[in-house]
Design a protein around this motif. Structure first.
Motif, short mmCIF file in Angstrom:
data_model
loop_
_atom_site.label_atom_id
_atom_site.label_comp_id
_atom_site.label_asym_id
_atom_site.label_seq_id
_atom_site.Cartn_x
_atom_site.Cartn_y
_atom_site.Cartn_z
N ALA A 138 0.59 -1.14 -0.15
CA ALA A 138 0.30 0.10 -0.46
C ALA A 138 0.99 1.16 0.61
O ALA A 138 1.71 1.02 0.84
CB ALA A 138 -0.62 0.23 1.11
N LYS A 139 0.59 2.08 -0.74
CA LYS A 139 0.99 3.71 -0.67
C LYS A 139 -0.29 4.53 0.17
O LYS A 139 -0.81 4.46 -0.85
CB LYS A 139 1.32 4.38 -1.74
N ALA A 140 0.24 5.96 0.70
CA ALA A 140 0.16 6.81 1.17
C ALA A 140 -0.88 6.74 -0.02
O ALA A 140 0.51 8.44 -0.70
CB ALA A 140 0.61 7.22 2.57
N VAL A 178 8.14 -3.76 -6.34
CA VAL A 178 8.35 -2.04 -6.18
C VAL A 178 7.68 -1.58 -7.04
O VAL A 178 6.78 -1.81 -7.28
CB VAL A 178 10.24 -2.60 -7.05
N PHE A 179 7.60 -0.57 -7.21
CA PHE A 179 6.54 0.72 -8.25
C PHE A 179 7.86 2.40 -8.58
O PHE A 179 9.15 1.59 -8.59
CB PHE A 179 6.83 1.73 -6.01
N HIS A 180 7.60 2.55 -8.94
CA HIS A 180 7.63 4.28 -9.79
C HIS A 180 9.31 5.04 -8.66
O HIS A 180 8.39 5.03 -7.70
CB HIS A 180 6.73 4.30 -10.57
N HIS A 181 10.40 5.44 -9.19
CA HIS A 181 10.78 5.98 -8.11
C HIS A 181 10.91 6.72 -7.39
O HIS A 181 10.84 7.26 -6.41
CB HIS A 181 12.38 6.18 -9.32
N GLY A 238 0.00 7.89 -5.02
CA GLY A 238 0.60 7.68 -3.62
C GLY A 238 2.62 8.06 -3.28
O GLY A 238 3.35 7.82 -4.03
N GLN A 239 2.34 7.81 -1.80
CA GLN A 239 4.17 8.10 -1.10
C GLN A 239 4.33 6.11 -0.50
O GLN A 239 3.55 5.92 0.48
CB GLN A 239 4.44 8.99 -1.20
N ILE A 240 5.14 5.65 -0.67
CA ILE A 240 5.82 4.13 -0.15
C ILE A 240 6.41 5.42 0.78
O ILE A 240 7.10 6.21 1.85
CB ILE A 240 7.34 4.07 -0.56
#
Length: 563
Positions: A2-4, A144-147, A176-178
């Motif tokens: 999940a990303k906020a 893994v997600f976009h940088h 979102g953000q990690i």
């Protein structure tokens, strides 16, 4: 993983009035998102995130575990129409929720608290906050997600190009953000002790259990026994009982204890109509305010939300909020809404609301922070004698005559039951009510009532599924049809009763009661085998008429039984 994301969170709860305004005005330029991208179905969201679209990342925000209202488009917002022609409205729930948002939240919360989740929670921590967030472990876990999603990979304050800066900010806001990485090593698993299940082994709640030490009084009703000696002796009738740490505090009628230390009390009902504050241990008054009667009538009831706030009400029908500062009482706000004397008050610091019950047969929910009217709870057939608020769930209990009503904090009537037992001319009136509120997801929680017959009764709220079909209701010789009966029947049934010391054992009346809810209307069905109840007083017959009571020819009935 999940990303906020504010955009995703607001989109999920866009059916709520406040957040819908935030979504519409600030995030989408004055309109809702495209209908095909809006959250509409639990099943579709699950399939999209877990199977059909691996780029789709969903987050179970806290509302999924405590707020059923976010699943309902109660404000009838125009959310748009999908390309397949489906008009968006309420969230489409999975079959096990039985079409009821509260049942979805209840079972979802029970699943969150079950042993299986406890045994695997460390794996989720590794993905979200732990060592699987970065590097080869993240690649192996397909995590893994976009940088731009990772903290520290981009400094938006050093981007000179305004277009690029705004695009980066929008990208993060929408996708979102990690979270910040907290652990570099695998998180240890939670130790699960040997447990003994205390809930019914239904197919939708497997694995939920509590430790033996967690067993509460309502898990062991058959073992409850009164104490041999009084735990507290007072000078008069008991007005309030409060548990503080390991001791039980109690004060007489017309007194309430002041939180959080409960070493003081507020008293009323004196000949001079004064309001007094005294010390609990010495019973010595430290403040006497004699200006109460001049503007607020005679005080009948009082609650203390905090050490600085006192709320009174009485014969004037006005609810008055007092502020206690520097050993002085000053009126902070007067609340108007009732048309007759206010008989009872309840306050919830957790939800910041006050509920007042009145002889006008209504209860009103007030916002304590803004000190304004919120909503009115109607449908009672007698003056309200007692109210209570569940600090965990926000549910409200109101008692009028022999009837017990249960409401959500948003004013939806969840269930109601006539607590009358025995002969109609010997009905017991409810005097007080309270919730058990240790674990909000525990389906065995009870609502406790004390009545004029000296008996304490415990009531449980059950969710029962009935067929979706037309049913024939026979009422006073007139045949009527009830169409479109909802899947979920909400009922209150008696769990146990405990006669007082000088009260004879309760005689069962053989009555059976259940509560069913149709499209927007609640009906209560009572079957009685005693002629005394059929030949009851006219007032009781009118109350039964207003509650739409029907005979035992209805097939969907649930026994009132003692467990």
């Amino acid at each position: 993983m999940a990303k906020a994301s504010l955009a995703r969170d607001v989109a999920a709860v866009a059916r709520g009035e406040t957040l819908s305004c935030l979504w519409e005005r600030e995030d989408r330029g004055g309109h809702f998102d495209l209908a095909d991208r809006m959250f509409n179905s639990v099943r579709e969201a699950w399939l999209s995130a877990s199977k059909h679209n691996m780029a789709d990342v969903k987050e179970l925000i806290p509302e999924f575990f405590y707020l059923p209202e976010f699943l309902v488009n109660s404000n009838n917002f125009e959310l748009g129409c999908k390309q397949n022609g489906v008009q968006l409205g309420d969230i489409v729930l999975p079959p096990w929720a039985k079409g009821d948002p509260r049942e979805f939240i209840r079972v979802h919360r029970m699943a969150l608290e079950c042993d299986y989740v406890s045994q695997h929670i460390h794996e989720w921590i590794d993905l979200i906050f732990g060592y699987k967030q970065y590097g080869p472990p993240a690649v192996d876990a397909t995590n893994v997600f976009h940088h731009l999603f990772y903290e520290g990979n981009v400094d938006i304050y050093n981007i000179d190009d305004p277009l690029k800066k705004n695009a980066t900010i929008g990208f993060i806001n929408n996708f979102g953000q990690i979270p910040k990485q907290l652990f570099k090593k695998p998180h240890p698993a939670k130790k699960i002790s040997q447990r003994s299940s205390v809930v019914d082994p239904g197919p939708i709640t497997p694995g939920l259990s509590f430790t033996t030490g967690d067993r509460l009084f309502f898990h062991n009703l058959d073992n409850l026994r009164p104490s041999l000696q009084p735990i507290k002796e007072l000078k008069g009738p008991v007005g309030q009982i409060m548990q503080s740490d390991k001791s039980v505090l109690a004060v007489e009628q017309n007194k309430v204890l002041v939180p959080p230390t409960f070493n003081k009390y507020v008293a009323w009902g004196f000949a001079d109509h004064s309001l007094r504050i005294g010390l609990y241990d010495s019973d010595k008054a430290i403040l006497v305010c004699e200006a109460i009667m001049q503007s607020n009538g005679e005080i009948v009831t009082c609650v203390c939300p905090s050490v600085k706030l006192i709320i009174t009400a009485g014969t004037s029908s006005v609810v008055t909020i007092w502020e206690y500062v520097r050993k002085q009482l000053n009126i902070k706000q007067s609340l108007y809404g009732h048309t007759d004397a206010v008989t009872c008050l309840a306050c919830s610091p957790a939800y910041n609301v006050v509920v007042s019950g009145s002889r006008d047969a209504t209860a009103i929910v007030w916002d304590l922070s803004r000190r304004i009217f919120v909503r009115q709870l109607r449908g009672h057939t007698a003056p309200i004698a007692a109210v209570a608020i569940n600090e965990l769930t926000g549910d409200i209990a109101t008692c009028a005559g022999t009837w017990l009503h249960l409401w959500s904090i948003n004013g939806e009537e969840l269930a109601s039951v006539n607590t009358c037992v025995g002969r109609a001319d010997r009905m017991q009136q409810i005097l007080c009510v309270a919730f058990s509120q240790i674990q909000e997801w525990d389906s065995q929680n009870v609502v406790m009532t004390g009545s004029t017959d000296g008996v304490v009764r415990m009531w449980s709220v059950d969710y029962v599924q009935v067929p979706k079909e037309d049913r024939q209701v026979v009422k006073e010789g007139v045949d009527t049809k009830e169409n479109g009966v909802r899947n979920l029947v909400k009922q209150i049934s008696i769990s146990a009763d405990f006669p007082g010391k000088d009260t004879a054992s309760l005689v069962k009346s053989g009555s059976e009661s259940s509560l069913s809810e149709d499209e927007g209307e609640t009906t209560t069905e009572v079957e009685s085998t005693q002629e005394e109840k059929i030949e009851g007083k006219k007032e009781i017959e009118r109350a039964q008429e207003e509650k739409e009571m029907c005979s035992d020819e209805d097939t969907n009935q649930v026994n009132v039984h003692i467990l």
